[in-house]
Structures are given as C-alpha cells and as structure tokens.
Design an enzyme around this catalytic site. Structure first.
Site, PDB file in Angstrom:
ATOM      1  N   LYS A  43       0.880  -1.162  -0.058  1.00 38.03           N
ATOM      2  CA  LYS A  43      -0.106  -0.174  -0.130  1.00 38.03           C
ATOM      3  C   LYS A  43       0.696   1.069   0.039  1.00 38.03           C
ATOM      4  CE  LYS A  43      -2.687  -2.401   3.343  1.00 38.03           C
ATOM      5  NZ  LYS A  43      -3.278  -2.545   4.773  1.00 38.03           N
ATOM      6  N   GLY A  44       2.021   1.375   0.265  1.00 37.42           N
ATOM      7  CA  GLY A  44       3.061   2.237   0.553  1.00 37.42           C
ATOM      8  C   GLY A  44       3.048   3.082  -0.592  1.00 37.42           C
ATOM      9  N   GLU A  99       7.205   2.586  -6.715  1.00 37.97           N
ATOM     10  CA  GLU A  99       7.627   1.799  -5.261  1.00 37.97           C
ATOM     11  C   GLU A  99       7.693   3.072  -4.403  1.00 37.97           C
ATOM     12  OE1 GLU A  99       6.938  -0.021  -3.108  1.00 37.97           O
ATOM     13  OE2 GLU A  99       8.345  -1.738  -2.749  1.00 37.97           O
ATOM     14  N   ASP A 100       7.527   2.752  -3.190  1.00 37.81           N
ATOM     15  CA  ASP A 100       7.651   3.966  -1.860  1.00 37.81           C
ATOM     16  C   ASP A 100       9.195   3.822  -1.632  1.00 37.81           C
ATOM     17  OD1 ASP A 100       7.712   1.161  -0.815  1.00 37.81           O
ATOM     18  OD2 ASP A 100       6.109   1.803   0.733  1.00 37.81           O
ATOM     19  N   ASP A 103      14.641  -1.301  -0.205  1.00 40.03           N
ATOM     20  CA  ASP A 103      15.418  -1.357   0.794  1.00 40.03           C
ATOM     21  C   ASP A 103      16.343  -2.370   0.518  1.00 40.03           C
ATOM     22  OD1 ASP A 103      16.316  -1.242   3.518  1.00 40.03           O
ATOM     23  OD2 ASP A 103      14.616  -2.686   4.238  1.00 40.03           O
ATOM     24  N   PHE A 152      14.777   3.888   9.612  1.00 33.68           N
ATOM     25  CA  PHE A 152      13.348   3.477   9.374  1.00 33.68           C
ATOM     26  C   PHE A 152      12.437   4.522   9.381  1.00 33.68           C
ATOM     27  CE2 PHE A 152       9.313   1.518   9.751  1.00 33.68           C
ATOM     28  CZ  PHE A 152       9.311   0.461   8.950  1.00 33.68           C
ATOM     29  N   ARG A 165       0.819   5.929   8.117  1.00 36.56           N
ATOM     30  CA  ARG A 165       0.817   6.313   6.519  1.00 36.56           C
ATOM     31  C   ARG A 165       0.392   7.696   6.127  1.00 36.56           C
ATOM     32  NH1 ARG A 165       1.725   1.210   3.888  1.00 36.56           N
ATOM     33  NH2 ARG A 165       0.922  -0.656   4.951  1.00 36.56           N
TER      34      ARG A 165
HETATM   35  P1  IMP Z   1      12.601  -4.590   0.221  1.00 36.98           P
HETATM   36  O1  IMP Z   1      12.266  -5.948  -0.210  1.00 36.98           O
HETATM   37  O2  IMP Z   1      13.687  -4.861   1.404  1.00 36.98           O
HETATM   38  O3  IMP Z   1      13.479  -3.814  -0.691  1.00 36.98           O
HETATM   39  O4  IMP Z   1      11.524  -3.936   1.004  1.00 36.98           O
HETATM   40  C1  IMP Z   1      10.679  -2.919   0.303  1.00 36.98           C
HETATM   41  C2  IMP Z   1       9.427  -2.625   1.293  1.00 36.98           C
HETATM   42  O5  IMP Z   1       9.720  -2.733   2.668  1.00 36.98           O
HETATM   43  C3  IMP Z   1       8.985  -1.288   0.902  1.00 36.98           C
HETATM   44  O6  IMP Z   1       7.966  -1.433  -0.094  1.00 36.98           O
HETATM   45  C4  IMP Z   1       8.149  -0.974   2.151  1.00 36.98           C
HETATM   46  O7  IMP Z   1       6.897  -1.400   2.313  1.00 36.98           O
HETATM   47  C5  IMP Z   1       9.312  -1.606   3.289  1.00 36.98           C
HETATM   48  N1  IMP Z   1      10.159  -0.815   3.703  1.00 36.98           N
HETATM   49  C6  IMP Z   1      11.528  -1.000   3.655  1.00 36.98           C
HETATM   50  N2  IMP Z   1      11.986   0.137   4.614  1.00 36.98           N
HETATM   51  C7  IMP Z   1      11.098   0.823   5.066  1.00 36.98           C
HETATM   52  C8  IMP Z   1      11.193   1.910   6.186  1.00 36.98           C
HETATM   53  O8  IMP Z   1      12.073   2.441   6.301  1.00 36.98           O
HETATM   54  N3  IMP Z   1      10.001   2.436   6.424  1.00 36.98           N
HETATM   55  C9  IMP Z   1       8.844   1.787   5.955  1.00 36.98           C
HETATM   56  N4  IMP Z   1       8.702   0.698   5.089  1.00 36.98           N
HETATM   57  C10 IMP Z   1      10.016   0.080   4.634  1.00 36.98           C
HETATM   58 MG    MG Z   2       5.802  -1.786   0.422  1.00 38.72          MG
END
Ligand code: IMP
Ligand code: MG
Length: 178
Positions: A43-44, A99-100, A103, A152, A165
C-alpha cells in the site's frame, strides 16, 4: 507508545518539488503517444503514485499490485508473496513500477521477474526513496526521489505496523529500546 519519536527527514514541500522533477524527467523519457502504465505497489506507494501520475501531462493508466515481504517489524522477513494481481494486461506496453522505498531489493527483484514474464514493451522502476546500503538483491531503479541513510522511515504512505501512513512528511521513527 511512550518513548516513540518522529523526526522530520523530508518535508511535504521537498517531496512535492522532487516529484515535479521526476515527472518532467519521465515525460522526456517517454515521448510517444501511447499510455504509460503506472503500476503501484500496495500500500506504501499509493500517495507517491497519485502525485507522480498528476505530475505527468502525458497519458497514463494506473493499476496496483499487492506484494507482502514484511511482517510487523522493521526488517524484511525474506519472504515475498503476491497478494493482489494486476487488473490489466501489460503485454506490449510501457510499464513503470512505482514503489515507496527500495531497501533490501528483495520485493522489487521478485516483482520485476514476475512482470517480465508478461512481456511488457519496457519495464522500469520509480522509487521515491532508496536505501542503497541495505541492498541484498540487485535492482535497477531508473528514477529515484531521494537516497536516504539506513534509518526506518514512516509517512507519505510508509508505515510501521500499519500506522503513520497518512503523515504528510517523511519522518524517521525511533522506537523505545526494550
Ligand atoms: P525490500 O524488499 O527490502 O526492498 O523492502 C521494500 C519494502 O519494505 C517497501 O515497499 C516497504 O514497504 C518496506 N520498507 C523498507 N524500508 C522501510 C522503511 O524505512 N519504512 C517503512 N517501510 C519500509
Ligand atoms: Mg511496500
């Protein structure tokens, strides 16, 4: 929760200004008259997609995909699953995944493989935030809003256990140590 603090990292104005720049860059990169398919990751990315779409003057279509890779904590579970599929076919069209935050890269790496199998004409990623230090899987992100340190963050679509959010700014969340 007592001891929980929020510190503004990016203001609403900084976010909106950067989205206008990204919109202009995307506009220049896709000069054709065919619609650009914006695929938001739930949803981000919902606020970012809404603002990015309106920063474009070209024709764009909107769809959403649901992926879950995170539990309730602040670190990845390493597990990725599709929780909601696209409504539209993306075969032969230009797709921009919105994408938001990138990470570890696990979510996008998985999603891009799934979407490539559907034979879009092109497939690129726009991410509002990027935490490059945390990458475990390679992901090419064509449009990055802001590179941020390994903290974070919440707000502007980003959550901690579904909270925060709806904050207009992006803030660093500090939880009380237990
Ligand atoms: P990845 O698969 O580790 O790249 O994670 C991506 C997802 O993790 C993003 O779409 C977010 O939903 C969540 N995420 C990663 N870092 C953060 C953060 O600092 N705050 C909130 N959500 C995060
Ligand atoms: Mg996400």
């Amino acid at each position: 929760m007592t001891g929980t603090t929020l510190e503004v990292l990016l203001t609403e104005e900084q976010i909106q200004e950067r989205i206008r720049e990204l919109g202009a860059q995307i506009e220049a990169d896709y000069p054709g008259g065919e619609p650009l398919y914006l695929v938001g990751i739930l949803k981000g990315a919902c606020f970012f997609l809404a603002d990015l779409a309106r920063a474009l003057k070209r024709s764009a279509r909107i769809d959403f995909i649901g992926i879950s890779s995170y539990g309730k904590g602040t670190t990845t579970s390493g597990e990725v699953k599709l929780t909601k599929d696209l409504d539209m076919s993306i075969e032969g069209v230009d797709v921009l995944v919105v994408e938001d935050i990138v990470d570890s890269g696990v979510t996008l790496n998985y999603l891009l493989h799934v979407l490539m199998q559907r034979k879009p004409r092109s497939l690129r990623v726009a991410a509002l935030l990027d935490k490059p230090e945390r990458r475990l899987r390679p992901v090419e992100v064509a449009y990055v809003g802001f590179r941020i340190p390994d903290r974070f963050v919440v707000g502007y679509g980003l959550d901690y256990a579904e909270d925060y959010r709806n904050l207009r700014d992006i803030c660093v969340l500090e939880l009380p140590s237990v």
